[in-house]
Design an enzyme around this catalytic site. Structure first.
Site, PDB file in Angstrom:
ATOM      1  N   CYS B  41       0.820  -1.209   0.000  1.00 49.83           N
ATOM      2  CA  CYS B  41       0.000   0.000   0.000  1.00 49.83           C
ATOM      3  C   CYS B  41       0.851   1.255   0.000  1.00 49.83           C
ATOM      4  O   CYS B  41       0.352   2.347  -0.217  1.00 49.83           O
ATOM      5  CB  CYS B  41      -0.903   0.034   1.213  1.00 49.83           C
ATOM      6  SG  CYS B  41      -2.117  -1.260   1.191  1.00 49.83           S
ATOM      7  N   CYS B 112      -3.006   8.857   6.567  1.00 50.02           N
ATOM      8  CA  CYS B 112      -1.759   8.798   7.345  1.00 50.02           C
ATOM      9  C   CYS B 112      -2.058   8.925   8.837  1.00 50.02           C
ATOM     10  O   CYS B 112      -1.429   8.265   9.659  1.00 50.02           O
ATOM     11  CB  CYS B 112      -0.812   9.914   6.918  1.00 50.02           C
ATOM     12  SG  CYS B 112      -0.281   9.760   5.213  1.00 50.02           S
TER      13      CYS B 112
END
Ligand code: FES
Lengths: 441, 303
Positions: B41, B112
């Site tokens: 990813c 994030c």
């Protein structure tokens, strides 16, 4: 001629004088907008020339009068506009010379994307009973996404694979061609890796099956010598801003005799092959840019490849765990794509940016999309390399000192980011487990 | 170019608390580690916590991140935020808190901050010996996005916690939908579902009536009528069982009541999950026996 002089008095009145208050607002808005723009970084080390290039000062100079005094419409009957047709013709010859083509084979477009779209649609419209297209997995979205859309409209599309070096297998192409194939459309050189496809050989095979052959040469024009005279290419796309002309102008080469159905329909411009008033300043600029490319081609290519090779070799020698992505024998002279293992591209780019160095990455984090580069994935790169791939692309303005600077700062950047990475020094642990499960997917 | 705040850039160029914490033989101190993300990813984070066993306090926190600017800044921010907190206090840190600490993140980079929060949970659950799957069900819930391996439960959670209203936001927060895009329609459905559930008040008039009926029945020591029993089962399922299952990406629906046999349909993660029998017995049957009648037996019917 001073344009305003001979015009009817009505046209001579300036809008400003009529609406002084509007003018005031206009200035206000302008001030507001410019106050919000950040000051431009001007003295950057620009190694992102496959994205776009700086407009050559000579090109600016050539086009400038066509933005100011010679603003007429070349299709007009009066001399003021009509005289521009001559300038457009000269520009057309300049561009044709770069391609080794005839002036009549040039169709101006607004950009590379338009050229690709127009070529693909034209090829299909000209052969309504053929329903098969062949392209590759590594094309620019301007080709790939058109093909995907065509699939929803009843066309079948073969996407040729590439090997680890980013190269095509001609046998796969041969096996995919049938009498139903209307078009083979491939790029000349890949924008991310610089890998150059064997265009003439692809074209020969396409011809055997009576398919038209379109080439997206946006990255190749100005970087490798082209000659359409004895070529198997039927149509070829190029874009001005990749060769030091401004954005907003491109062209499509259409071999004489190839049946062409226009994409933009309207007036009779471009011999009925692309309607719309000509972008005269753009056309002049592209002509001048083409002339300069031809002039510099040989010596610039040598210089760029020398600088590129030095950059590449030194980085590989000074930084452990990195590799070049793509075929290094069949490659553009100005491009290198290097995968730095265990770290991520955007973090590298931002670190380079701090030193005023502009490059590009195949990492998903720099783009709107979340998936890493489709080109590097099609090449089957391992994830350890894929996310940390950086493209440096040079041009004739790139200097020795600039390359030295990159060579100087890169090792430190990579080392810093690797110190942060959980994967570095973890070959036996988490990372290995992950690569293993991925292999089983 | 992303528009990062000064705080993001500061923590990216000069990250705090980078590196690992080695297990040293200090008495009364333990090291916990949490790993999330994957190299496929393009984001991964390994978080290390040094915990004072007696007080449950985080004495030190360090990180190792593979990822972009905002992944590195988010990880660094997280370690700064949790130092000195107890583990329970740290569990309250949300991805939103991380983003706020950074002065905001570009929408497309919110994942994030989510990664930071997940690593924190992973570390704490590891430390406490709770298997993460039991809590998060990421591996067990129905897989919605196969490009990024994201389960329904994770999507539901991020929608609820961050009040997300469209699929694009979900992509920004957990990446689901950012690949081939074929899961976007499913994500839309999940959003609609979560919104509908949020719109239904927990206790409506009908259940108030049921509750009073049941109370009067109990007072007069009369056994529940069939209608009351079914209504009570439905009420317990709606109020006490389903919210827990939904949070984990599953659901249950009452199918039939035949004497003391309660037949239910298990849905979503619960239906496909290998521990569905356990769910049936522990979560549903025990609860119904406790609330309605000792004699009830819960059975799942095939949908
Ligand atoms: S399955 Fe979700 S993006 Fe492909």
């Amino acid at each position: 001629m001073k344009p305003n002089e001979k015009l009817h008095p009505t046209f001579r009145r300036t809008p400003y004088r009529l609406h002084t208050s509007y003018y005031w607002y206009y200035l206000k808005i302008l001030a507001l907008v410019s106050s919000q723009l950040e000051p431009m970084q001007n003295n950057c080390i620009y190694l992102d020339n496959n994205a776009t290039t700086k407009v050559d000062p000579e090109v600016v100079e050539a086009m400038l009068p066509y933005l100011t005094e010679y603003y007429g419409n070349p299709s007009s009957m009066h001399t003021f506009g009509g005289q521009l047709a001559k300038a457009v013709k000269i520009a057309r010859e300049q561009l044709a010379a770069l391609l080794g083509a005839d002036e009549s084979e040039i169709v101006y477009t607004s950009c590379g994307t338009e050229g690709d779209n127009a070529a693909i649609r034209a090829a299909l419209l000209a052969q309504p009973d053929k329903r098969h297209i062949i392209t590759t997995q590594v094309e620019h979205p301007a080709v790939l996404n058109v093909c995907k859309q065509l699939e929803t409209q009843g066309y079948s599309v073969t996407y040729l694979s590439v090997n680890r070096q980013g190269q095509l297998d001609l046998n796969e192409l041969e096996a995919s061609l049938t009498g139903n194939t209307a078009l083979v459309t491939t790029m000349y050189a890949n924008n991310e890796t610089g890998v150059v496809f064997p265009i003439e050989q692809i074209g020969l095979r396409a011809k055997e099956y009576g398919a038209l052959f379109h080439v997206d040469a946006v990255q190749a024009v100005g970087k490798i010598p082209l000659n359409m005279k004895n070529s198997t290419v039927d149509m070829l796309t190029l874009s001005g801003h990749k060769i030091h002309a401004p954005k907003g102008i491109g062209a499509l080469y259409v071999r004489r005799g190839v049946r062409f159905r226009p994409f933009l329909i309207g007036g009779h411009q471009e011999r009925g092959r692309r309607a719309g008033t000509e972008n005269v300043p753009g056309i002049i600029a592209l002509g001048k840019a083409a002339e300069l490319e031809l002039l510099h081609l040989e010596e610039a290519t040598k210089r760029e490849s020398r600088l590129r090779d030095r950059l590449e070799k030194t980085l590989l020698a000074t930084i452990p765990d990195c590799e070049v992505n793509g075929d290094i024998t069949q490659r553009l002279p100005n491009t290198t794509n290097i995968g730095f293992k265990y770290i991520e591209g955007e973090a590298i780019l931002l670190s380079l940016n701090k030193y005023g160095i502009c490059a590009s990455s195949g990492s998903a984090c720099t783009s709107g999309s979340l998936e890493p580069s489709h080109v590097l994935r099609a090449m089957g790169l391992p994830y350890t390399t894929l996310h940390g791939s950086i493209r440096f692309s040079l041009c004739r303005y790139t200097t020795e000192a600039e390359i030295d600077r990159v060579i100087a700062v890169m090792p430190e950047i990579v080392e810093r980011l690797r110190a942060l990475s959980p994967f570095k020094n973890d070959e036996a642990g988490w990372l290995q487990a992950q690569e293993q499960t991925l292999a089983h997917r | 170019m992303w528009d990062y705040t000064d705080k993001v850039l500061e923590l990216f160029y000069n990250p705090k608390n980078q590196g690992a914490i080695e297990e040293a033989d200090e008495s009364g101190v333990k090291v916990a580690t949490g790993e999330v993300g994957s190299i496929a990813c393009g984001d991964a984070l390994r978080l290390h916590l040094k915990v004072e066993v007696a007080s449950d306090k985080i004495l030190d926190a360090r990180f190792q991140t593979f990822g972009c600017t905002s992944a590195i800044a988010s990880s660094s921010a997280l370690t700064e935020m949790i130092k000195g907190l107890t583990l329970d206090e740290a569990l309250n840190v949300s991805n939103k808190d991380i983003a706020d600490y950074l002065g905001g993140l570009p929408e497309a980079k919110m994942h994030c901050s989510v990664m930071g929060q997940e690593a924190l949970e992973a570390a704490i659950y590891n430390y406490r010996g709770i298997p993460l799957t039991a809590h998060d069900d990421d591996d067990e819930g129905a897989l919605i996005c196969s490009c990024f391996g994201i389960s329904e439960s994770k999507i539901r959670r991020v929608i609820l916690e961050n009040n997300l209203t469209d699929a694009e936001q979900v992509t920004n927060y957990v990446k689901a939908g950012g690949g081939c895009g074929s899961c976007l329609a499913n994500i839309d459905d999940i959003i609609k579902d979560v919104q509908q559930q949020a719109a239904t008040p927990a206790i409506d008039n009908y259940s108030v009536k049921v509750a009073t009926d049941i109370a009067t029945a109990k007072q007069s020591q009369r056994p529940l009528t069939n209608v009351q029993k079914i209504a009570l089962i439905q009420k317990v399922l709606d109020e006490e069982v389903r919210p827990v299952l939904i949070a984990d990406g599953g659901d249950v629906e009452l199918y039939d009541v035949d004497g003391d046999r309660v037949k239910v349909l298990l849905q979503g993660a619960c239906g496909s999950c290998s521990s569905s029998t356990a769910t049936l017995k522990i979560a549903i049957e025990a609860r119904l026996q406790d609330r309605v009648s000792k004699n009830l037996i819960v059975e799942a019917v095939e949908p």
